[in-house]
Write a protein that holds these residues in place. Structure first.
Motif, short mmCIF file in Angstrom:
data_model
loop_
_atom_site.label_atom_id
_atom_site.label_comp_id
_atom_site.label_asym_id
_atom_site.label_seq_id
_atom_site.Cartn_x
_atom_site.Cartn_y
_atom_site.Cartn_z
N ARG A 127 0.84 -1.21 0.00
CA ARG A 127 0.00 0.00 0.00
C ARG A 127 0.87 1.26 0.00
NH1 ARG A 127 -3.17 -3.29 3.24
NH2 ARG A 127 -2.24 -2.52 5.16
N GLU A 128 1.94 1.26 0.80
CA GLU A 128 2.85 2.41 0.84
C GLU A 128 3.51 2.63 -0.52
OE1 GLU A 128 5.60 1.53 3.99
OE2 GLU A 128 4.02 1.58 5.53
N LYS A 133 4.08 5.37 -5.66
CA LYS A 133 4.06 5.24 -7.12
C LYS A 133 3.07 6.24 -7.72
CE LYS A 133 2.68 1.93 -10.61
NZ LYS A 133 2.26 0.56 -10.89
N ARG A 134 1.88 6.33 -7.11
CA ARG A 134 0.84 7.23 -7.62
C ARG A 134 1.30 8.69 -7.57
NH1 ARG A 134 -3.07 6.29 -3.95
NH2 ARG A 134 -2.25 8.01 -2.73
N GLY A 136 4.50 9.76 -7.36
CA GLY A 136 5.88 9.96 -7.76
C GLY A 136 6.07 10.24 -9.24
N ASP A 137 7.31 10.54 -9.56
CA ASP A 137 7.70 10.75 -10.95
C ASP A 137 7.96 9.39 -11.60
OD1 ASP A 137 10.16 9.92 -9.94
OD2 ASP A 137 11.12 11.88 -10.15
N LEU A 138 8.42 9.39 -12.83
CA LEU A 138 8.62 8.14 -13.56
C LEU A 138 9.64 7.25 -12.86
CD1 LEU A 138 8.03 6.34 -15.95
CD2 LEU A 138 9.76 7.62 -17.26
N ALA A 139 10.71 7.82 -12.33
CA ALA A 139 11.71 7.01 -11.62
C ALA A 139 11.08 6.32 -10.42
CB ALA A 139 12.89 7.88 -11.19
N ASP A 140 10.29 7.05 -9.64
CA ASP A 140 9.60 6.45 -8.50
C ASP A 140 8.65 5.35 -8.97
OD1 ASP A 140 10.65 7.66 -6.24
OD2 ASP A 140 9.26 9.34 -6.32
#
Length: 174
Positions: A127-128, A133-134, A136-140
């Motif tokens: 979940r974290e 991911k939601r 974050g940027d593309l790297a994340d």
């Protein structure tokens, strides 16, 4: 992750000082676990000793002078070799969780409880990561996807093991 190879790659575009390397590393690769300044400078010292970087002058400024480093030809060769070498796939043939399950079965403790507790921990982390991911940027997003895929495989193993506990108990108990 190889910090030394990562610093070499960050030096490839041009000379940098330790503070700049730390900042570039942390921006791209730290993901919540920044690189310590001491590690940057000890790594640069080893790279210098091994001939993979060299000093490229000193930057004078308002604060202390900063040594600038540049990658050498030997450093580029080392970096090329590292980038071209595949990472060893990690099959996890012997892991702590499996050991705990077997030991629980051998000792008469609840292996189901161990698996349930682990499932809860995995789902919390998933979940974290999904939140990160939601937002974050593309790297994340890419690094979170990598972690999530591994955790999903772990969850599948947890379910399979739970379904086979009776057979595993028979196989491991004398």
């Amino acid at each position: 992750m190889s910090v030394s190879r990562t610093l070499l790659a960050l030096l490839e575009p041009g000379p940098r000082h330790g503070y700049d390397l730390k900042r570039a590393y942390d921006e791209r690769f730290a993901h919540g676990k920044p690189l310590a300044y001491g590690q940057v400078y000890s790594t640069l010292s080893r790279l210098l000793r091994n001939g993979l970087v060299e000093e490229a002058g000193v930057e004078h400024g308002a604060g202390p002078d900063r040594k600038r480093y540049t990658i050498t030809d030997a450093g580029v060769t080392d970096l090329d070799s590292w980038l071209a070498t595949p990472e060893d796939p990690q099959p996890y043939l012997q892991n702590t969780l499996y050991t705990k399950v077997v030991l629980a079965l051998l000792s008469g403790r609840s292996a189901h409880d161990i698996l349930d507790t682990q499932r809860t921990a995995h789902l919390r982390v998933m979940r974290e990561l999904t939140r990160r991911k939601r937002d974050g940027d593309l790297a994340d997003q890419l690094i979170c996807d990598h972690a999530l895929f591994h955790l999903e495989a772990d969850l599948r193993w947890l379910e399979l093991t739970a379904a086979r506990l009776d057979a595993l108990k028979e196989a491991v108990t004398p």
